[in-house]
Design an enzyme around this catalytic site. Structure first.
Site, PDB file in Angstrom:
ATOM      1  N   ASP A 144     -12.635  11.841 115.646  1.00 19.74           N
ATOM      2  CA  ASP A 144     -12.348  10.959 116.776  1.00 19.74           C
ATOM      3  C   ASP A 144     -12.613  11.639 118.113  1.00 19.74           C
ATOM      4  O   ASP A 144     -12.572  10.994 119.156  1.00 19.74           O
ATOM      5  CB  ASP A 144     -10.896  10.463 116.717  1.00 19.74           C
ATOM      6  CG  ASP A 144     -10.815   9.029 116.239  1.00 19.74           C
ATOM      7  OD1 ASP A 144     -11.837   8.498 115.762  1.00 19.74           O
ATOM      8  OD2 ASP A 144      -9.738   8.422 116.349  1.00 19.74           O
ATOM      9  N   ASP A 449       1.315   4.134 109.374  1.00 16.81           N
ATOM     10  CA  ASP A 449       1.334   4.364 107.939  1.00 16.81           C
ATOM     11  C   ASP A 449       2.562   3.732 107.282  1.00 16.81           C
ATOM     12  O   ASP A 449       2.471   3.156 106.197  1.00 16.81           O
ATOM     13  CB  ASP A 449       1.266   5.862 107.629  1.00 16.81           C
ATOM     14  CG  ASP A 449       1.960   6.706 108.684  1.00 16.81           C
ATOM     15  OD1 ASP A 449       2.996   6.262 109.184  1.00 16.81           O
ATOM     16  OD2 ASP A 449       1.460   7.789 109.015  1.00 16.81           O
TER      17      ASP A 449
END
Length: 733
Positions: A144, A449
């Site tokens: 990223d 998550d």
């Protein structure tokens, strides 16, 4: 009792056993609950009348004890139905040797400074060296940060892997992260092994030096750039927050010519940096994971996905076989969505100074949630069924497909695959779709998550928590207090936001998952608000002791019994539980200190920031934890000396609370010694202040005795003394 999973319809590849002693624990917890209720009754019956001294302090204590009690009830979801899983790897080898599923491995990194490429390559090398058919193994590195340094490091890995993988498999090397392996004392007496060991180590050291040199200079030489077309993606216009999507296949594992030095097939290796543009929401790690899911579906499309943080290396080369047992079990495997491993670390000190391991949490609490069908997805160290991540609801028809990358590419060239994958990593690829809602990881929550795991379970899938005796993965734990606290603050804030959102387990999970699973999720989602009763118990008794306002029954009173029983019995059980899990006595004591520090700083700020955000006063930001520390800090960590060093507001709070309880304890002892008749009335308050002072001994040392750079700065000392002294003068009502 063991569940005969799969016995009727085929191979039994794992068993589930209920923990022993459940009835005894239920009896014990019922006595604790009785004590808690008696404490509530005492507070209500003996509340001071209007105008009497200490009335509001009493109400504050009642509020704290009610919240403590309710939170304790919720935590029982992690104790009442503990189960343990055991895969039968030997049966898998015998019955499914030719039917092993393809596995796509996702590794995410975000910043080459905070997460150095030399750290990332060790994770990658450990993962592509699994004892698993290489043609069924593909690794995708998501960068990223869009850094050509990270791409260069992965290019070096693609070359070194031709030597490292066969060396690992030939000599059964463990662990397979070269930095860790070569730091061990290895017996190299056998001549052939010795020659190869020296050669491979030399190659690794040279590779690492090249990578570190490029990172230090922030420059990659032209002769290296000329070795691969991928470097052409980087020009003067590429920045971390503004660049095109980049997909580079560095090893095409389906190509029969992609082999190591012994002629064995190499796994597929892919570099991905998704497109980033100003004004587009990138959704942090969740966005990265979803891009990986799409890109990998174009190239290898393996039915099983393993995702791992870039600082966690594979410690068990057979971990894929263990996880596969759960997915391939004939009876229950078709319903399993993911297999979550506990988060463990390679750099933990003997007594775990910052309580990073959480022994009892891994051994009991998470296993207890698994018993209720609510195993948490914690964002790393997790094997997923691709179907469950792709938004599909559970169906009896689901089976693991035995495909390979070769089956998926349909004869396309690398260039064609890269071009098709680039489109899937563009910013616009999710526009107008269900990605982040019903497909992939869920967007909109900082701890994506946890929400993703919850939504998967609510679609009918069943997760599994597996805690093997041999750690499957080992990461890097924070070695300074400020980094550890910031990390917990981020987690606590994100989880409390989930509790206040539509994904609250009691709302979103109602009728979809069991009540025990709903409660189990809330053990963690309520970390932030539990800071309030903790602060109440740390501050109110100390202030009232200074003003000689009793808050507890006298020792000779019947009502003293429930207070004493709940405190002593719970502490003894907590200590017993930790010791049986492998912790040390000093490690348990360190955990008590960190439990207090986290609740009064990280969790409190998480609560404050979450409420502020809901009022529109602040925005959530993502913080990447640094993996880089200097030698002095590392030395103090290894000596188990707490690291302060910075003028953090959290350290001001820690110091202030420590000094307040030290002042109060000293005042209480003085009053008792002088014979003012305080002992009978104030034993509980003196005990609380004394224990808090005792657990804060490292704080006092850092305030007054230490001279190293890790001590508490003088500015923090000054502020703490002023605030604590001022607090002592506050009247108690």
């Amino acid at each position: 009792m063991a569940a005969n999973d799969g016995e009727e319809n085929g191979a039994t590849l794992f068993e589930t056993k209920l923990a022993k002693g459940r009835a005894l624990y239920k009896l014990f917890s019922s006595t604790i609950l009785t004590g808690i209720i008696l404490i509530w009754i005492y507070r209500l019956v003996h509340i001071p009348r209007t105008g009497e001294s200490g009335r509001y302090a009493w109400i504050g204590m009642f509020f704290s004890e009610v919240l403590f009690g309710l939170y304790w009830i919720i935590t029982q979801a992690g104790r009442w139905h503990v189960v343990y899983r055991r895969p039968f790897k030997e049966k898998l080898s015998a019955s499914c040797a030719n039917k092993m599923p393809g596995v796509d491995i996702f590794v995410c990194t975000a910043d080459p400074i905070l997460e150095p490429p030399s750290l990332v390559i060790n994770t990658v090398l450990s993962l592509i060296s699994y004892n698993y058919p290489s043609e069924k193994l593909s690794l995708y590195l998501s960068d990223d940060g869009g850094s050509e340094l990270t791409f260069y490091a992965l290019l070096e890995v693609s070359k070194f892997s031709k030597y490292w993988i066969p060396f690992c498999k030939k000599y059964n090397v463990e662990p397979r992260a070269p930095e860790v392996y070569f730091s061990q004392n290895i017996d190299t007496n056998e001549s052939n092994f010795s020659r190869q060991w020296i050669s491979i180590k030399g190659m690794y050291v040279d590779m690492k030096c090249r990578i570190d040199s490029a990172a230090e200079k922030s420059f990659i030489p032209k002769e290296i750039k000329d070795q691969h077309k991928g470097f052409s993606e980087w020009d003067n216009k590429v920045t971390k927050q503004d660049h095109q999507s980049i997909v580079q296949i560095l090893i095409d594992g389906w190509n029969p010519n992609s082999v190591d030095i012994e002629g064995n097939r190499l796994p597929t290796l892919v570099y991905l940096s998704r497109e980033k543009k100003p004004g587009w929401a990138h959704n942090f790690k969740a966005g990265s994971m979803n891009a990986l899911i799409r890109v990998s579906s174009e190239i290898s499309n393996a039915p099983i996905i393993l995702n791992l943080d870039c600082d966690m290396y594979a410690n068990d080369p057979d971990a894929i076989q263990d996880a596969s047992c759960f997915f391939l079990d004939e009876k229950q495997g078709k319903s399993i969505s993911y297999v979550q491993y506990p988060q463990r670390y390679s750099n933990i000190t003997k007594n775990d100074i910052y309580a990073n391991i959480a022994y009892a949490t891994n051994q009991f609490e998470l296993s207890g949630l698994d018993g209720f069908g609510g195993a948490l997805y914690i964002g790393t160290g997790c094997f997923h069924r691709r179907e469950s991540l792709s938004g599909k609801k559970y169906s009896e028809d689901h089976r693991i497909e035995q495909n390979t990358a070769k089956d998926n590419i349909n004869g396309r060239t690398i260039e064609e695959l890269e071009e098709a994958s680039n489109v899937l990593a563009n910013c616009s690829s999710e526009k107008g779709t269900l990605w982040g809602k019903e497909l992939g990881l869920v967007y909109g929550c900082p701890v994506e998550d946890i929400v993703t795991g919850l939504t998967i379970q609510c679609r009918g899938w069943k997760p599994v928590y597996y805690n093997p005796s041999k750690s499957a993965f080992l990461g890097v734990a924070p070695i300074t207090l400020d980094i550890a606290l910031v990390q917990f603050k981020r987690w606590a804030e994100g989880m409390f936001q989930i509790f206040l959102s539509k994904y609250c387990p009691f709302v979103y999970g109602r009728g979809r998952i069991s009540l025990g699973a709903q409660m189990g999720y809330c053990i963690y989602l309520l970390w932030a608000p539990v800071s309030l009763p903790t602060l109440g118990y740390v501050i109110i008794p100390a202030l009232c002791l200074l003003h000689e306002v009793p808050l507890f029954p006298e020792v000779s009173s019947f009502w003293f019994a429930p207070f004493a029983y709940v405190s002593i019995a719970y502490t003894i059980y907590n200590l017993f539980e930790d010791l049986t899990c492998g912790d040390t006595l000093k490690g348990w004591w360190n955990y008590q200190r960190m439990w207090l520090i986290r609740r009064t700083t990280s969790y409190f700020f998480a609560f404050f920031d979450t409420i502020s955000r809901h009022l529109g006063l602040s925005e959530t930001s993502f913080v990447v934890t640094s993996k880089v520390v200097d030698d002095d800090v590392q030395k103090r960590y290894e000596q188990e000396t707490m690291e302060f060093g910075s003028p953090s507001i959290m350290f001001v709070i820690i110091s202030t609370l420590a000094l307040l309880n030290l002042f109060s304890f000293g005042w209480g002892i003085k009053s008792v010694v002088l014979g003012s008749g305080m002992l009978e009335k104030f034993v509980p308050q003196i005990t609380i202040c004394g224990l808090l002072a005792l657990v804060n001994l490292p704080v006092y040392t850092a305030l007054f005795l230490r001279s190293d750079k890790g001590k508490i700065p003088s500015s923090v000392l000054f502020k703490s003394i002023v605030v604590a002294s001022a607090a002592c003068l506050i009247p108690v009502y």
